[in-house]
Design a protein around this motif. Structure first.
Motif, mmCIF file in Angstrom:
data_model
loop_
_atom_site.group_PDB
_atom_site.id
_atom_site.type_symbol
_atom_site.label_atom_id
_atom_site.label_comp_id
_atom_site.label_asym_id
_atom_site.label_seq_id
_atom_site.Cartn_x
_atom_site.Cartn_y
_atom_site.Cartn_z
ATOM 1 N N LEU A 144 63.446 -37.648 77.700
ATOM 2 C CA LEU A 144 62.821 -38.971 77.616
ATOM 3 C C LEU A 144 63.839 -40.100 77.475
ATOM 4 O O LEU A 144 63.463 -41.270 77.454
ATOM 5 C CB LEU A 144 61.863 -39.023 76.416
ATOM 6 N N MET A 145 65.115 -39.764 77.365
ATOM 7 C CA MET A 145 66.133 -40.765 77.102
ATOM 8 C C MET A 145 67.051 -40.946 78.307
ATOM 9 O O MET A 145 67.170 -40.065 79.160
ATOM 10 C CB MET A 145 66.959 -40.356 75.871
ATOM 11 N N SER A 146 67.727 -42.090 78.353
ATOM 12 C CA SER A 146 68.740 -42.302 79.384
ATOM 13 C C SER A 146 69.988 -41.503 79.015
ATOM 14 O O SER A 146 70.169 -41.093 77.858
ATOM 15 C CB SER A 146 69.095 -43.787 79.483
ATOM 16 N N GLY B 41 65.302 -32.048 80.974
ATOM 17 C CA GLY B 41 66.281 -32.959 80.400
ATOM 18 C C GLY B 41 67.674 -32.379 80.241
ATOM 19 O O GLY B 41 68.604 -33.094 79.860
ATOM 20 N N ILE B 42 67.853 -31.103 80.555
ATOM 21 C CA ILE B 42 69.153 -30.481 80.291
ATOM 22 C C ILE B 42 70.244 -31.034 81.208
ATOM 23 O O ILE B 42 71.411 -31.120 80.811
ATOM 24 C CB ILE B 42 69.058 -28.948 80.400
ATOM 25 N N ARG B 43 69.891 -31.403 82.420
ATOM 26 C CA ARG B 43 70.902 -31.963 83.320
ATOM 27 C C ARG B 43 71.441 -33.276 82.755
ATOM 28 O O ARG B 43 72.663 -33.509 82.752
ATOM 29 C CB ARG B 43 70.315 -32.194 84.709
ATOM 30 N N LYS B 44 70.552 -34.123 82.263
ATOM 31 C CA LYS B 44 71.003 -35.376 81.663
ATOM 32 C C LYS B 44 71.829 -35.116 80.410
ATOM 33 O O LYS B 44 72.819 -35.800 80.140
ATOM 34 C CB LYS B 44 69.796 -36.270 81.323
ATOM 35 N N ARG C 142 68.949 -29.093 68.112
ATOM 36 C CA ARG C 142 67.786 -28.743 68.931
ATOM 37 C C ARG C 142 66.945 -29.994 69.205
ATOM 38 O O ARG C 142 66.412 -30.175 70.315
ATOM 39 C CB ARG C 142 66.942 -27.681 68.230
ATOM 40 N N THR C 143 66.815 -30.865 68.214
ATOM 41 C CA THR C 143 66.063 -32.111 68.412
ATOM 42 C C THR C 143 66.717 -32.966 69.482
ATOM 43 O O THR C 143 66.030 -33.575 70.320
ATOM 44 C CB THR C 143 65.973 -32.888 67.091
ATOM 45 N N TRP C 144 68.048 -33.014 69.466
ATOM 46 C CA TRP C 144 68.795 -33.771 70.490
ATOM 47 C C TRP C 144 68.431 -33.278 71.885
ATOM 48 O O TRP C 144 68.162 -34.077 72.786
ATOM 49 C CB TRP C 144 70.293 -33.612 70.221
ATOM 50 N N LEU C 145 68.380 -31.971 72.073
ATOM 51 C CA LEU C 145 68.028 -31.416 73.376
ATOM 52 C C LEU C 145 66.565 -31.681 73.713
ATOM 53 O O LEU C 145 66.233 -32.069 74.840
ATOM 54 C CB LEU C 145 68.304 -29.914 73.402
#
Length: 315
Positions: A142-144, A188-191, A134-137
């Motif tokens: 905010l991440m590349s 951020g889900i698309r990335k 969950r933290t990863w998602l």
């Protein structure tokens, strides 16, 4: 000036809630002493606080407020994810609560709200915290894409039981995909989906993932990752990246390889490859600069020397 009686452990060294202090029999008068910091209502912090670890600082906030857990940048640091998350170096405690309750608003706290399934909150040394997946998602927006991939590879990595206290990866590809399916439309889900497409099982470190991605972007064939390679009778090596068809092994040498004993082992390793007819390519931190262009050039030339060819121009 009267010196107050020392607080018992762990109250003398760790942040705590007033309720915890009351349960331990600490008087209200003692809790009013100026030697205790008051970062927020219902909380006290023994001075000095500079040495308090992040988990120790954030735990009382999750205790004094219902349905609260460490999340986002705080969870990223507590889980010791590889790479850098923008904003994780700021002195803010990130705490999430379900979207059915009010967001936490306290000094020094960045509050978040969201939809949480029961299995997305766990404990770490007694601290309520969002799970690794969950933290990863949560941090993906905010991440590349490449840095999201670095963390995904970290979660998927098969541990080495002889060196670690676990035998299972932190997550599987199915678990990561399920997390994305649960939270369609979240920022951020698309990335994260694009990162998951290029994630692989087998990378042992962030530099290995970054090098693999750089090689792919340069049009080089996809290498095997930490695959056991028989080099002779009783001689088995696991190159970080390998191309069995061309007999090219790529090893990333981090700072640990500067140790004298490690240098000796590295020389033996290189000799093993040479005797088996393999070409070993050693990559250092220097080769990883400027999006790993130096590392890409080195691997490309090694592959070309072993007969690999493609429609590319040497840069």
């Amino acid at each position: 000036m009267k010196v107050p009686r020392p607080l018992p452990e762990p109250f003398a060294s760790l942040p705590f809630t007033l309720q915890e202090a009351a349960d331990a029999g600490i008087s209200q008068r003692r809790l009013r002493h100026q030697g205790l910091g008051r970062p927020s209502r219902g909380l006290r912090v023994p001075t000095p606080t500079d040495e308090s670890a992040l988990g120790q600082q954030i735990r009382p906030y999750t205790q004094v407020t219902e349905f609260a857990a460490a999340s986002h940048a705080s969870a990223f640091l507590l889980w010791q994810f590889p790479g850098f998350l923008p904003g994780s170096d700021l002195p803010l405690l990130h705490i999430s609560r379900p979207d059915a309750v009010a967001i936490m608003r306290r000094p020094g706290v960045k509050g978040h709200r969201g939809q949480f399934f029961a299995d997305e909150i766990t404990t770490l040394h007694g601290l309520l915290i969002t799970t690794r997946v969950r933290t990863w998602l949560d941090c993906a927006r905010l991440m590349s894409i490449d840095e999201i991939t670095v963390v995904a590879d970290h979660l998927l990595r098969i541990p080495r039981p002889e060196l670690e206290d676990r035998s299972e990866p932190f997550a599987t590809m199915d678990v990561l995909e399920d997390m994305l399916d649960r939270h369609k439309g979240t920022p951020g889900i698309r990335k994260a989906r694009l990162a998951l497409e290029q994630a692989r099982v087998g990378a042992d470190s962030a530099p290995e993932t970054r090098l693999r991605l750089a090689l792919a972007y340069a049009g080089l064939p996809e290498p095997e990752l930490n695959a056991p390679t028989v080099l002779g009778p009783g001689v088995v090596r696991q190159p970080d990246l390998s191309y069995p068809e061309q007999k090219v092994a790529v090893e990333y040498d981090g700072e640990v390889h500067s140790d004298p004993a490690r240098i000796i082992r590295d020389i033996t390793r290189e000799e093993d490859y040479a005797r088996a007819g393999w070409l070993m390519v050693r990559i250092s931190k220097l080769h990883m600069e400027d999006e790993a262009k130096g590392g890409v050039r080195k691997v490309r030339r090694a592959l070309r020397s072993r007969g690999w060819a493609a429609g590319w121009k040497e840069k």
